[in-house]
Motif scaffolding. Structure first.
Motif, PDB file in Angstrom:
ATOM      1  N   LEU A  29      19.574 -87.746  -5.975  1.00 46.52           N
ATOM      2  CA  LEU A  29      19.475 -87.615  -4.525  1.00 46.52           C
ATOM      3  C   LEU A  29      20.789 -87.064  -3.998  1.00 46.52           C
ATOM      4  N   VAL A  30      20.716 -86.099  -3.086  1.00 44.40           N
ATOM      5  CA  VAL A  30      21.909 -85.555  -2.442  1.00 44.40           C
ATOM      6  C   VAL A  30      22.004 -86.127  -1.025  1.00 44.40           C
ATOM      7  N   MET A  31      23.071 -86.858  -0.751  1.00 46.68           N
ATOM      8  CA  MET A  31      23.300 -87.419   0.575  1.00 46.68           C
ATOM      9  C   MET A  31      24.406 -86.620   1.272  1.00 46.68           C
ATOM     10  N   PRO A  32      24.069 -85.796   2.268  1.00 45.14           N
ATOM     11  CA  PRO A  32      25.112 -85.092   3.014  1.00 45.14           C
ATOM     12  C   PRO A  32      25.994 -86.087   3.769  1.00 45.14           C
ATOM     13  N   ILE A  33      27.295 -85.841   3.749  1.00 38.86           N
ATOM     14  CA  ILE A  33      28.255 -86.667   4.477  1.00 38.86           C
ATOM     15  C   ILE A  33      28.746 -85.861   5.677  1.00 38.86           C
ATOM     16  N   LEU A  34      28.503 -86.401   6.874  1.00 35.97           N
ATOM     17  CA  LEU A  34      28.775 -85.646   8.099  1.00 35.97           C
ATOM     18  C   LEU A  34      29.761 -86.387   8.997  1.00 35.97           C
ATOM     19  N   LYS A  35      30.835 -86.874   8.407  1.00 37.62           N
ATOM     20  CA  LYS A  35      31.833 -87.588   9.195  1.00 37.62           C
ATOM     21  C   LYS A  35      32.634 -86.622  10.057  1.00 37.62           C
ATOM     22  N   ALA A  36      33.307 -87.189  11.070  1.00 37.30           N
ATOM     23  CA  ALA A  36      34.194 -86.424  11.959  1.00 37.30           C
ATOM     24  C   ALA A  36      33.466 -85.242  12.597  1.00 37.30           C
ATOM     25  N   ASN A  37      32.287 -85.570  13.186  1.00 42.20           N
ATOM     26  CA  ASN A  37      31.496 -84.541  13.856  1.00 42.20           C
ATOM     27  C   ASN A  37      31.136 -83.420  12.887  1.00 42.20           C
ATOM     28  N   ALA A  38      30.705 -83.825  11.688  1.00 40.65           N
ATOM     29  CA  ALA A  38      30.372 -82.868  10.628  1.00 40.65           C
ATOM     30  C   ALA A  38      31.554 -81.937  10.353  1.00 40.65           C
ATOM     31  N   TYR A  39      32.737 -82.569  10.191  1.00 45.67           N
ATOM     32  CA  TYR A  39      33.978 -81.829   9.929  1.00 45.67           C
ATOM     33  C   TYR A  39      34.257 -80.786  11.007  1.00 45.67           C
ATOM     34  N   GLY A  40      33.915 -81.166  12.256  1.00 42.12           N
ATOM     35  CA  GLY A  40      34.203 -80.306  13.393  1.00 42.12           C
ATOM     36  C   GLY A  40      33.177 -79.225  13.665  1.00 42.12           C
ATOM     37  N   LEU A  41      32.073 -79.223  12.916  1.00 40.31           N
ATOM     38  CA  LEU A  41      31.083 -78.153  13.066  1.00 40.31           C
ATOM     39  C   LEU A  41      29.974 -78.493  14.057  1.00 40.31           C
ATOM     40  N   GLY A  42      29.879 -79.745  14.471  1.00 40.66           N
ATOM     41  CA  GLY A  42      28.818 -80.155  15.391  1.00 40.66           C
ATOM     42  C   GLY A  42      27.747 -80.935  14.652  1.00 40.66           C
ATOM     43  N   VAL A  43      27.816 -82.261  14.707  1.00 41.67           N
ATOM     44  CA  VAL A  43      27.022 -83.086  13.804  1.00 41.67           C
ATOM     45  C   VAL A  43      25.524 -83.005  14.068  1.00 41.67           C
ATOM     46  N   GLU A  44      25.090 -82.943  15.315  1.00 39.13           N
ATOM     47  CA  GLU A  44      23.655 -83.029  15.578  1.00 39.13           C
ATOM     48  C   GLU A  44      22.878 -81.820  15.055  1.00 39.13           C
ATOM     49  N   PRO A  45      23.264 -80.587  15.370  1.00 38.81           N
ATOM     50  CA  PRO A  45      22.513 -79.459  14.793  1.00 38.81           C
ATOM     51  C   PRO A  45      22.631 -79.364  13.285  1.00 38.81           C
ATOM     52  N   ILE A  46      23.797 -79.728  12.738  1.00 38.14           N
ATOM     53  CA  ILE A  46      23.980 -79.716  11.288  1.00 38.14           C
ATOM     54  C   ILE A  46      23.054 -80.732  10.632  1.00 38.14           C
ATOM     55  N   ALA A  47      23.021 -81.935  11.189  1.00 36.28           N
ATOM     56  CA  ALA A  47      22.181 -82.989  10.623  1.00 36.28           C
ATOM     57  C   ALA A  47      20.706 -82.619  10.709  1.00 36.28           C
ATOM     58  N   ARG A  48      20.263 -82.085  11.843  1.00 35.06           N
ATOM     59  CA  ARG A  48      18.855 -81.698  11.982  1.00 35.06           C
ATOM     60  C   ARG A  48      18.483 -80.636  10.963  1.00 35.06           C
ATOM     61  N   ALA A  49      19.381 -79.666  10.755  1.00 39.36           N
ATOM     62  CA  ALA A  49      19.099 -78.596   9.797  1.00 39.36           C
ATOM     63  C   ALA A  49      19.003 -79.145   8.374  1.00 39.36           C
ATOM     64  N   LEU A  50      19.855 -80.097   8.028  1.00 39.35           N
ATOM     65  CA  LEU A  50      19.830 -80.651   6.680  1.00 39.35           C
ATOM     66  C   LEU A  50      18.604 -81.532   6.449  1.00 39.35           C
ATOM     67  N   VAL A  51      18.212 -82.295   7.448  1.00 41.05           N
ATOM     68  CA  VAL A  51      16.988 -83.088   7.313  1.00 41.05           C
ATOM     69  C   VAL A  51      15.779 -82.171   7.182  1.00 41.05           C
ATOM     70  N   ALA A  52      15.758 -81.099   7.962  1.00 41.08           N
ATOM     71  CA  ALA A  52      14.666 -80.128   7.849  1.00 41.08           C
ATOM     72  C   ALA A  52      14.645 -79.486   6.468  1.00 41.08           C
ATOM     73  N   ARG A 225      27.298 -87.559  -3.096  1.00 38.49           N
ATOM     74  CA  ARG A 225      27.671 -87.425  -1.692  1.00 38.49           C
ATOM     75  C   ARG A 225      28.373 -86.090  -1.516  1.00 38.49           C
ATOM     76  N   ASN A 226      27.771 -85.207  -0.731  1.00 40.49           N
ATOM     77  CA  ASN A 226      28.346 -83.877  -0.539  1.00 40.49           C
ATOM     78  C   ASN A 226      28.711 -83.698   0.925  1.00 40.49           C
ATOM     79  N   GLY A 227      29.969 -83.379   1.176  1.00 38.44           N
ATOM     80  CA  GLY A 227      30.449 -83.259   2.541  1.00 38.44           C
ATOM     81  C   GLY A 227      30.796 -81.854   2.947  1.00 38.44           C
ATOM     82  N   ARG A 228      32.083 -81.604   3.104  1.00 36.74           N
ATOM     83  CA  ARG A 228      32.529 -80.339   3.686  1.00 36.74           C
ATOM     84  C   ARG A 228      32.119 -79.127   2.878  1.00 36.74           C
ATOM     85  N   LYS A 229      31.889 -79.280   1.575  1.00 39.40           N
ATOM     86  CA  LYS A 229      31.570 -78.110   0.756  1.00 39.40           C
ATOM     87  C   LYS A 229      30.174 -77.570   1.038  1.00 39.40           C
TER      88      LYS A 229
END
Length: 234
Positions: A29-52, A225-229
């Protein structure tokens, strides 16, 4: 006047990066890590795109970040420690909590009982980093006590690799062995975990033993756990 520098995030490329990691570490399982506002990229659109794109759970560092994402329809997992006054709102929101000590387990158990729910927790083991978590030397003893507490579901067991950016890091392998020893001792004590995760972004590249099914326990849902990369590896 316009800004001189603009950052554009291509959500299609982000999803492709996620699928690339999924393929590389399958069947984990790959769990995206979106701390610090998705590393400054904007957590909500990033999270929605990854869930999709198929992400089944999201990891964050702070309670506020978890509350931002609670409408996504997937488990949101807090990875850092939690303060006593943060436990109730997190449990009400259904956030998966970190368990970093016997004391934190007792707090979470008590609040969960008051709310009439079962709290899902992931036990964090300090395998040598010295930052947070149950000390690896004490982990089996502490886990036997934690397992007796009511209203807790010990869903996961995890640690963090601070030197995984180094290729062939001996210390990372020592940490992995310590984590697996604790996992197997827990199994002998009839304490089981649905998820086992230790590989961060760097370990995905440099320490494949931290997620290979030949090494991780058979039948366990290993995770990474995959974050900024996720935003730079395309």
């Amino acid at each position: 006047m316009q800004h001189r520098v603009n950052l554009k995030i291509n959500l299609t490329t982000l999803a492709e990066n996620y699928h690339s990691v999924v393929k590389h570490v399958a069947p984990c399982l790959v769990m995206p890590i979106l701390k610090a506002n998705a590393y400054g990229l904007g957590v909500e659109p990033i999270a929605r795109a990854l869930v999709a794109a198929g992400a089944q759970r999201i990891g964050v560092a702070e309670p506020f970040e978890a509350l931002q994402l609670q409408t996504l329809g997937v488990p949101i997992q807090l990875l850092s420690g939690i303060l006593p006054d943060e436990i109730e709102p997190m449990l009400r929101a259904g956030v998966v909590l970190p368990l970093v000590s016997l004391e934190s387990a007792e707090f979470i158990s008590a609040v969960a009982q008051q709310l009439g729910i079962v709290a899902k927790v992931h036990v964090k083991i300090d395998t040598g980093m010295g930052r947070a978590g149950i000390l690896w030397q004490e982990a089996s003893t502490v886990l036997r006590k934690v397992a007796l507490l009511p209203a807790l579901e010990l869903e996961g067991l995890f640690t963090h690799f601070p030197l995984a950016y180094e290729e062939h890091s001996d210390f990372t392998q020592i940490q992995l062995k310590r984590l697996l020893d604790i996992y197997y001792q827990s199994a002998a004590d009839n304490i089981t975990f649905k998820y086992l995760h230790s590989a961060n972004s760097d370990a995905i590249n440099n320490a494949d033993s931290a997620y290979q099914k030949q090494i991780y326990p058979a039948g366990n849902s290993a995770a990474v756990r995959n974050g900024r990369k996720l935003s730079v590896q395309h």
